[in-house]
Design a protein around this motif. Structure first.
Motif, PDB file in Angstrom:
ATOM      1  N   LEU A 189       0.830  -1.207   0.000  1.00 30.88           N
ATOM      2  CA  LEU A 189       0.000   0.000   0.000  1.00 30.88           C
ATOM      3  C   LEU A 189       0.858   1.246   0.000  1.00 30.88           C
ATOM      4  CD1 LEU A 189      -2.675  -1.148   2.561  1.00 30.88           C
ATOM      5  CD2 LEU A 189      -2.794  -1.230   0.090  1.00 30.88           C
ATOM      6  N   ASP A 190       0.351   2.297  -0.625  1.00 19.20           N
ATOM      7  CA  ASP A 190       1.100   3.548  -0.707  1.00 19.20           C
ATOM      8  C   ASP A 190       0.744   4.509   0.420  1.00 19.20           C
ATOM      9  OD1 ASP A 190      -1.438   4.226  -1.499  1.00 19.20           O
ATOM     10  OD2 ASP A 190      -0.834   5.217  -3.353  1.00 19.20           O
ATOM     11  N   ASN A 191       0.000   4.019   1.435  1.00 21.84           N
ATOM     12  CA  ASN A 191      -0.352   4.865   2.579  1.00 21.84           C
ATOM     13  C   ASN A 191      -0.554   3.982   3.807  1.00 21.84           C
ATOM     14  OD1 ASN A 191      -3.116   3.870   2.658  1.00 21.84           O
ATOM     15  ND2 ASN A 191      -3.470   5.095   0.832  1.00 21.84           N
ATOM     16  N   SER A 192      -0.943   4.588   4.914  1.00 23.55           N
ATOM     17  CA  SER A 192      -1.136   3.853   6.170  1.00 23.55           C
ATOM     18  C   SER A 192      -2.606   3.769   6.545  1.00 23.55           C
ATOM     19  CB  SER A 192      -0.338   4.536   7.283  1.00 23.55           C
ATOM     20  OG  SER A 192       1.023   4.583   6.941  1.00 23.55           O
ATOM     21  N   LYS A 193      -3.473   3.914   5.570  1.00 18.52           N
ATOM     22  CA  LYS A 193      -4.915   3.934   5.809  1.00 18.52           C
ATOM     23  C   LYS A 193      -5.434   2.694   6.546  1.00 18.52           C
ATOM     24  CE  LYS A 193      -9.273   4.793   3.465  1.00 18.52           C
ATOM     25  NZ  LYS A 193      -9.923   5.051   2.173  1.00 18.52           N
ATOM     26  N   PRO A 194      -4.986   1.469   6.198  1.00 19.26           N
ATOM     27  CA  PRO A 194      -5.513   0.311   6.937  1.00 19.26           C
ATOM     28  C   PRO A 194      -5.281   0.395   8.438  1.00 19.26           C
ATOM     29  CG  PRO A 194      -4.313  -0.417   4.999  1.00 19.26           C
ATOM     30  CD  PRO A 194      -4.074   1.059   5.139  1.00 19.26           C
ATOM     31  N   MET A 195      -4.141   0.938   8.850  1.00 21.15           N
ATOM     32  CA  MET A 195      -3.856   1.030  10.279  1.00 21.15           C
ATOM     33  C   MET A 195      -4.705   2.107  10.946  1.00 21.15           C
ATOM     34  SD  MET A 195      -2.015  -1.495  10.431  1.00 21.15           S
ATOM     35  CE  MET A 195      -1.558  -1.523  12.134  1.00 21.15           C
ATOM     36  N   ARG A 196      -4.914   3.219  10.245  1.00 22.83           N
ATOM     37  CA  ARG A 196      -5.798   4.263  10.794  1.00 22.83           C
ATOM     38  C   ARG A 196      -7.210   3.713  10.996  1.00 22.83           C
ATOM     39  NH1 ARG A 196      -3.410   7.451   6.821  1.00 22.83           N
ATOM     40  NH2 ARG A 196      -5.350   7.497   5.646  1.00 22.83           N
ATOM     41  N   ILE A 197      -7.707   2.986   9.995  1.00 22.30           N
ATOM     42  CA  ILE A 197      -9.051   2.410  10.084  1.00 22.30           C
ATOM     43  C   ILE A 197      -9.109   1.374  11.200  1.00 22.30           C
ATOM     44  CG2 ILE A 197     -10.752   0.970   8.888  1.00 22.30           C
ATOM     45  CD1 ILE A 197      -9.776   2.301   6.254  1.00 22.30           C
ATOM     46  N   LEU A 198      -8.125   0.479  11.234  1.00 16.90           N
ATOM     47  CA  LEU A 198      -8.111  -0.565  12.257  1.00 16.90           C
ATOM     48  C   LEU A 198      -8.174   0.028  13.654  1.00 16.90           C
ATOM     49  CD1 LEU A 198      -7.551  -3.614  13.177  1.00 16.90           C
ATOM     50  CD2 LEU A 198      -5.207  -2.824  13.428  1.00 16.90           C
ATOM     51  N   PHE A 199      -7.272   0.938  13.969  1.00 22.45           N
ATOM     52  CA  PHE A 199      -7.222   1.437  15.339  1.00 22.45           C
ATOM     53  C   PHE A 199      -8.376   2.382  15.668  1.00 22.45           C
ATOM     54  CE2 PHE A 199      -2.937  -0.368  15.250  1.00 22.45           C
ATOM     55  CZ  PHE A 199      -3.008  -1.086  16.436  1.00 22.45           C
ATOM     56  N   ARG A 200      -8.892   3.094  14.695  1.00 20.41           N
ATOM     57  CA  ARG A 200     -10.083   3.913  14.961  1.00 20.41           C
ATOM     58  C   ARG A 200     -11.259   3.013  15.349  1.00 20.41           C
ATOM     59  NH1 ARG A 200     -11.231   6.269  10.109  1.00 20.41           N
ATOM     60  NH2 ARG A 200     -12.883   4.777   9.752  1.00 20.41           N
ATOM     61  N   ARG A 201     -11.504   1.967  14.569  1.00 26.38           N
ATOM     62  CA  ARG A 201     -12.605   1.046  14.869  1.00 26.38           C
ATOM     63  C   ARG A 201     -12.351   0.271  16.160  1.00 26.38           C
ATOM     64  NH1 ARG A 201     -13.727  -1.735   8.954  1.00 26.38           N
ATOM     65  NH2 ARG A 201     -14.338   0.188   7.869  1.00 26.38           N
ATOM     66  N   LEU A 202     -11.125  -0.186  16.332  1.00 26.92           N
ATOM     67  CA  LEU A 202     -10.785  -0.985  17.507  1.00 26.92           C
ATOM     68  C   LEU A 202     -10.932  -0.173  18.789  1.00 26.92           C
ATOM     69  CD1 LEU A 202      -9.846  -3.797  18.332  1.00 26.92           C
ATOM     70  CD2 LEU A 202      -7.487  -2.996  18.093  1.00 26.92           C
TER      71      LEU A 202
END
Length: 191
Positions: free
Chosen positions: A64-77
């Motif tokens: 991935l060219d960004n860190s979006k999955p981690m932002r989404i994961l930790f926001r939801r978590l």
């Protein structure tokens, strides 16, 4: 440029911490940010629960060219854990790794009030569910620690174990807008 230490000990905030620096060295600044979150949790809660886990994508070729999955994961978590355990104090740190010939993956650390959580079972369910939705991939569980703020031996063991995710090897092989590290900001909220 990130400073890399090859020493087996790092000083921060008047304390000395044993780390896993060999053979590739350890990025000191993100490690010290993690220590700030760790110490904030200890100073705020008499007991702390620390959980380390890894995340992989279903597709081995994902870069991935960004860190979006981690932002989404930790926001939801953080939202789901906050509701389930009735707490706003959820700290986290993650690191992205990808070596030249290996697939991209993440190492994660989550910390919560140890008076609110006893076992990682529900936490694992939530992480697995959210990561599957985001990536189709699977989490891998590493280690969990429960300790009282006066239990310095277990704290030292947890910090040494967690220092692994700050190793220099595997960092830097990333697109321009992807990050090597991410952290919560509970230590700043308190100021």
């Amino acid at each position: 440029m990130k400073y890399i230490s090859y020493q087996e000990w790092i000083e921060h905030g008047g304390q000395v911490y044993e780390v896993q620096a060999k053979p590739s060295g350890i990025h000191t600044q993100p490690f010290k940010t993690f220590l700030d979150e760790f110490n904030w949790m200890i100073n705020t809660h008499s007991k702390v629960f620390l959980f380390r886990f890894d995340l992989r994508f279903a597709d081995d070729n994902v870069c991935l060219d960004n860190s979006k999955p981690m932002r989404i994961l930790f926001r939801r978590l953080v939202q789901r854990l906050g509701r389930h355990y009735k707490t706003k104090d959820i700290a986290y740190t993650w690191s992205r790794e990808q070596e030249k010939a290996k697939k991209q993956h993440y190492h994660c650390i989550l910390m919560m009030d140890g008076n609110r959580i006893r076992l990682a079972h529900k936490l694992c369910e939530k992480i697995r569910e959210i990561w599957l939705q985001i990536s189709g991939g699977s989490p891998y569980w590493s280690e969990e620690y429960h300790f009282h703020r006066s239990d310095l031996n277990t704290q030292s063991e947890a910090i040494r174990h967690c220092s692994y995710i700050f190793k220099a090897r595997g960092k830097g092989y990333k697109p321009q807008y992807a990050k090597d590290y991410g952290h919560s900001n509970l230590r700043k909220k308190a100021k």
